[in-house]
Design a protein around this motif. Structure first.
Motif, PDB file in Angstrom:
ATOM      1  N   LEU A  79    -124.897  16.838  10.593  1.00 50.01           N
ATOM      2  CA  LEU A  79    -124.784  17.818  11.543  1.00 50.01           C
ATOM      3  C   LEU A  79    -124.336  18.949  10.688  1.00 50.01           C
ATOM      4  O   LEU A  79    -123.365  18.940  10.131  1.00 50.01           O
ATOM      5  CB  LEU A  79    -123.565  17.359  12.465  1.00 50.01           C
ATOM      6  N   VAL A  80    -124.682  20.053  11.037  1.00 52.90           N
ATOM      7  CA  VAL A  80    -124.171  21.427  10.435  1.00 52.90           C
ATOM      8  C   VAL A  80    -123.996  22.404  11.517  1.00 52.90           C
ATOM      9  O   VAL A  80    -124.597  22.171  12.780  1.00 52.90           O
ATOM     10  CB  VAL A  80    -125.226  21.907   9.505  1.00 52.90           C
ATOM     11  N   GLY A  81    -123.236  23.582  11.367  1.00 52.48           N
ATOM     12  CA  GLY A  81    -123.093  24.430  12.443  1.00 52.48           C
ATOM     13  C   GLY A  81    -121.968  25.358  12.088  1.00 52.48           C
ATOM     14  O   GLY A  81    -121.268  25.248  11.084  1.00 52.48           O
ATOM     15  N   TYR A  82    -121.859  26.535  12.834  1.00 52.95           N
ATOM     16  CA  TYR A  82    -120.831  27.261  12.713  1.00 52.95           C
ATOM     17  C   TYR A  82    -119.511  26.682  12.868  1.00 52.95           C
ATOM     18  O   TYR A  82    -119.869  25.652  13.827  1.00 52.95           O
ATOM     19  CB  TYR A  82    -120.931  28.454  13.686  1.00 52.95           C
TER      20      TYR A  82
ATOM     21  N   GLY B  93    -117.408  23.140   8.881  1.00 48.25           N
ATOM     22  CA  GLY B  93    -118.032  24.368   9.495  1.00 48.25           C
ATOM     23  C   GLY B  93    -118.317  25.592   8.645  1.00 48.25           C
ATOM     24  O   GLY B  93    -117.552  25.815   7.969  1.00 48.25           O
ATOM     25  N   PHE B  94    -119.714  26.184   9.135  1.00 43.09           N
ATOM     26  CA  PHE B  94    -119.752  27.582   8.110  1.00 43.09           C
ATOM     27  C   PHE B  94    -119.055  28.768   9.061  1.00 43.09           C
ATOM     28  O   PHE B  94    -118.692  28.586  10.401  1.00 43.09           O
ATOM     29  CB  PHE B  94    -121.279  27.588   8.089  1.00 43.09           C
ATOM     30  N   ILE B  95    -119.088  29.570   8.317  1.00 45.18           N
ATOM     31  CA  ILE B  95    -118.467  30.957   8.949  1.00 45.18           C
ATOM     32  C   ILE B  95    -119.111  32.089   8.208  1.00 45.18           C
ATOM     33  O   ILE B  95    -119.584  32.084   6.888  1.00 45.18           O
ATOM     34  CB  ILE B  95    -117.050  31.057   8.714  1.00 45.18           C
TER      35      ILE B  95
ATOM     36  N   THR C  71    -123.418  33.886  19.595  1.00 44.50           N
ATOM     37  CA  THR C  71    -124.079  32.615  19.179  1.00 44.50           C
ATOM     38  C   THR C  71    -125.404  32.883  18.431  1.00 44.50           C
ATOM     39  O   THR C  71    -125.580  32.202  17.385  1.00 44.50           O
ATOM     40  CB  THR C  71    -124.580  31.707  20.305  1.00 44.50           C
ATOM     41  N   ASP C  72    -126.289  34.029  18.603  1.00 46.25           N
ATOM     42  CA  ASP C  72    -127.170  34.203  17.848  1.00 46.25           C
ATOM     43  C   ASP C  72    -126.764  34.437  16.271  1.00 46.25           C
ATOM     44  O   ASP C  72    -127.475  34.210  15.475  1.00 46.25           O
ATOM     45  CB  ASP C  72    -128.076  35.296  18.342  1.00 46.25           C
ATOM     46  N   GLY C  73    -125.907  35.524  16.278  1.00 44.61           N
ATOM     47  CA  GLY C  73    -125.307  36.075  14.918  1.00 44.61           C
ATOM     48  C   GLY C  73    -124.972  34.780  14.374  1.00 44.61           C
ATOM     49  O   GLY C  73    -125.031  34.440  12.823  1.00 44.61           O
ATOM     50  N   GLN C  74    -124.233  33.797  14.611  1.00 41.46           N
ATOM     51  CA  GLN C  74    -123.660  32.452  14.342  1.00 41.46           C
ATOM     52  C   GLN C  74    -124.726  31.739  13.674  1.00 41.46           C
ATOM     53  O   GLN C  74    -124.651  31.225  12.649  1.00 41.46           O
ATOM     54  CB  GLN C  74    -122.813  31.672  15.155  1.00 41.46           C
ATOM     55  N   ALA C  75    -125.781  31.590  14.489  1.00 43.36           N
ATOM     56  CA  ALA C  75    -126.975  30.891  14.086  1.00 43.36           C
ATOM     57  C   ALA C  75    -127.784  31.541  12.634  1.00 43.36           C
ATOM     58  O   ALA C  75    -128.202  30.841  11.589  1.00 43.36           O
ATOM     59  CB  ALA C  75    -127.855  30.771  14.885  1.00 43.36           C
ATOM     60  N   ARG C  76    -127.789  32.807  12.589  1.00 47.06           N
ATOM     61  CA  ARG C  76    -128.149  33.481  11.459  1.00 47.06           C
ATOM     62  C   ARG C  76    -127.418  33.184  10.184  1.00 47.06           C
ATOM     63  O   ARG C  76    -127.978  33.087   9.199  1.00 47.06           O
ATOM     64  CB  ARG C  76    -128.458  34.912  11.758  1.00 47.06           C
TER      65      ARG C  76
ATOM     66  N   THR D 265    -132.298  21.919  16.680  1.00 48.26           N
ATOM     67  CA  THR D 265    -131.386  22.621  17.096  1.00 48.26           C
ATOM     68  C   THR D 265    -130.560  22.109  18.432  1.00 48.26           C
ATOM     69  O   THR D 265    -131.227  21.687  19.390  1.00 48.26           O
ATOM     70  CB  THR D 265    -131.863  23.940  17.518  1.00 48.26           C
ATOM     71  N   VAL D 266    -129.525  21.975  18.554  1.00 48.59           N
ATOM     72  CA  VAL D 266    -128.481  21.412  19.490  1.00 48.59           C
ATOM     73  C   VAL D 266    -127.634  22.620  20.164  1.00 48.59           C
ATOM     74  O   VAL D 266    -127.133  23.251  19.802  1.00 48.59           O
ATOM     75  CB  VAL D 266    -127.624  20.396  19.186  1.00 48.59           C
ATOM     76  N   TRP D 267    -128.270  22.925  21.448  1.00 45.75           N
ATOM     77  CA  TRP D 267    -127.380  23.884  22.067  1.00 45.75           C
ATOM     78  C   TRP D 267    -125.913  23.377  22.852  1.00 45.75           C
ATOM     79  O   TRP D 267    -126.251  22.586  23.990  1.00 45.75           O
ATOM     80  CB  TRP D 267    -128.212  24.677  23.142  1.00 45.75           C
ATOM     81  N   ASN D 268    -125.158  23.253  22.333  1.00 45.27           N
ATOM     82  CA  ASN D 268    -123.990  22.510  22.694  1.00 45.27           C
ATOM     83  C   ASN D 268    -122.872  23.392  23.622  1.00 45.27           C
ATOM     84  O   ASN D 268    -123.176  24.624  23.751  1.00 45.27           O
ATOM     85  CB  ASN D 268    -123.021  22.087  21.595  1.00 45.27           C
ATOM     86  N   LYS D 269    -122.187  22.601  24.117  1.00 48.16           N
ATOM     87  CA  LYS D 269    -121.110  23.244  25.258  1.00 48.16           C
ATOM     88  C   LYS D 269    -121.838  23.805  26.495  1.00 48.16           C
ATOM     89  O   LYS D 269    -121.329  24.820  27.135  1.00 48.16           O
ATOM     90  CB  LYS D 269    -120.184  24.452  24.562  1.00 48.16           C
ATOM     91  N   MET D 270    -122.903  23.082  26.790  1.00 46.45           N
ATOM     92  CA  MET D 270    -123.407  23.643  28.052  1.00 46.45           C
ATOM     93  C   MET D 270    -122.751  23.652  29.253  1.00 46.45           C
ATOM     94  O   MET D 270    -122.945  24.326  30.416  1.00 46.45           O
ATOM     95  CB  MET D 270    -125.033  23.004  28.169  1.00 46.45           C
TER      96      MET D 270
END
Length: 412
Positions: free
Chosen positions: A196-199, A248-250, A285-290, A309-314
């Motif tokens: 699992l990866v992500g911002y 988490g990335f930043i 969210t788009d900038g974070q994905a980049r 790709t998981v769009w979480n917090k729906m």
């Protein structure tokens, strides 16, 4: 908290959102209270003080009136700028890199995590050695007739830091060897690794806990997870996988931390499937994905590694925005809409993970010399050998393996 908004900078996100993220960073550090925050427009950055004379005086009055002791600057501050600002304002200055290092230092729990943070902090401190006070400019040691003048205080400090870096790298090397042994042990068990990866604060740990039943720290704050956590998970159709929760990335991640945590993220490099978790409710969210995609590329993650790709917090997206996202996701088989809090969409995600890790297998015949004992043993450990015959030159093996196993074997 000050966010310098340079006109010449390449802006991938708005200054107000950047400032909000910086405030969240500060809130993630215990004992730190942000009593004021502002975006400071800058035509150009002054080499000596970052800000112009007028802004320096204006901020000095505010800091004095509010009795501020620490100023956080969301951006890079050179050692000279830090020294001059601290002299001018009579406060302590901490830039973005320093703040992230403080958070990491507070959160590191494992032996490797602690060492990685210490290494990054020392590398950062080494760049901060400037002639800030008179005593750093005087010569020390020696009477002048044996070997000339002694070393400067800065040189002594730099040597002490270099010695500490060498010592920590030696200790880290031992820890890394232990991790390699653990990784080798896992390699003997042919379980696919799903990372699992992500911002940061995208909900990875909440999702991890939901899928594994673990109790990993999951809070609404940046960098709630620092050390990697791995758990075995049995998917609904009975397939076993190893699920990895990562730091988490930043955006604008300090270079010292990118290098220091490379070993921590090795599980991502060797993963069979990468699941990119996004906070789809976040305005950036788009900038974070980049940013995540860029860091993955910098780490050397192969473009051939399958990704979901998981769009979480729906659960935090409602009305027209929710319908728009659902229409977009319906047209892309690699996008899954979930809520780690409510459990929405997790069944479909698990079904797709199961389908992805059950890679197609191919049968091949290999000829190995007697000297290739290590490679032969690896094939048996992976349980891919269907038949074996011995010849005068070595072994002829019939194997049934995945493309990824074949690629790993080639590296042996």
């Amino acid at each position: 908290m000050l966010h310098p908004d340079l006109k010449s900078s390449d802006k991938t996100r708005g200054p107000q959102h950047a400032l909000a993220e910086a405030i969240s960073l500060a809130d993630a550090l215990p004992g730190l209270e942000v009593i004021g925050a502002d975006v400071v427009p800058l035509p150009t950055a002054r080499p000596g003080t970052l800000f112009g004379t007028g802004k320096l005086d204006e901020l000095a009055q505010i800091l004095k009136a509010e009795e501020i002791e620490l100023v956080l600057i969301d951006g890079p501050v050179t050692p000279v700028q830090q020294r001059n600002l601290e002299r001018e304002w009579k406060v302590k200055i901490l830039d973005r890199t320093g703040l992230i290092l403080e958070i990491f230092s507070d959160r590191a729990a494992t032996r490797e995590g602690v060492l990685q943070v210490e290494l990054a902090a020392l590398s950062y401190q080494r760049t901060r050695l400037v002639r800030a006070w008179t005593h750093l400019e005087r010569q020390r040691g020696g009477l002048g007739f044996v070997g000339g003048p002694g070393e400067t205080q800065i040189e002594a400090d730099r040597r002490a830091i270099d010695d500490a870096i060498t010592r920590i790298r030696r200790q880290l090397g031992k820890v890394v060897k232990t991790r390699e042994l653990h990784r080798a042990a896992r390699a003997k068990v042919p379980y696919p690794v799903v990372a699992l990866v992500g911002y940061t604060n995208a909900g990875k740990s909440t999702l991890f806990n939901r899928l594994t039943g673990a109790d990993v720290m999951a809070k609404d704050m940046l960098f709630a997870t620092l050390d990697p956590t791995m758990r075995s998970v049995t998917l609904p159709d009975g397939i076993d996988i190893i699920l990895s929760d990562t730091v988490g990335f930043i955006s604008d991640l300090p270079t010292q931390l990118v290098a220091a945590f490379r070993a921590t993220l090795e599980e991502v490099l060797s993963a069979d499937l990468i699941v990119h978790v996004r906070d789809i409710s976040h305005p950036e969210t788009d900038g974070q994905a980049r940013d995540v995609a860029k860091i993955l590329a910098d780490l050397g993650v192969s473009e051939t590694t399958p990704q979901l790709t998981v769009w979480n917090k729906m659960d935090q997206v409602t009305g027209e925005a929710s319908e728009t996202l659902k229409n977009i996701a319906a047209r892309d088989d690699a996008i899954f809409m979930t809520s780690a809090v409510t459990g929405e969409g997790l069944d479909a995600l698990l079904d797709e993970i199961s389908a992805r890790v059950q890679a197609e297998r191919a049968q091949e015949t290999l000829e190995l010399p007697f000297s290739a004992g290590k490679a032969r043993a690896w094939l048996f450990e992976q349980e891919v050998v269907e038949d074996e015959k011995q010849t005068d030159e070595g072994f002829v093996l019939t194997v049934n393996w995945t493309a990824r196993q074949k690629a790993r074997f080639a590296k042996l």
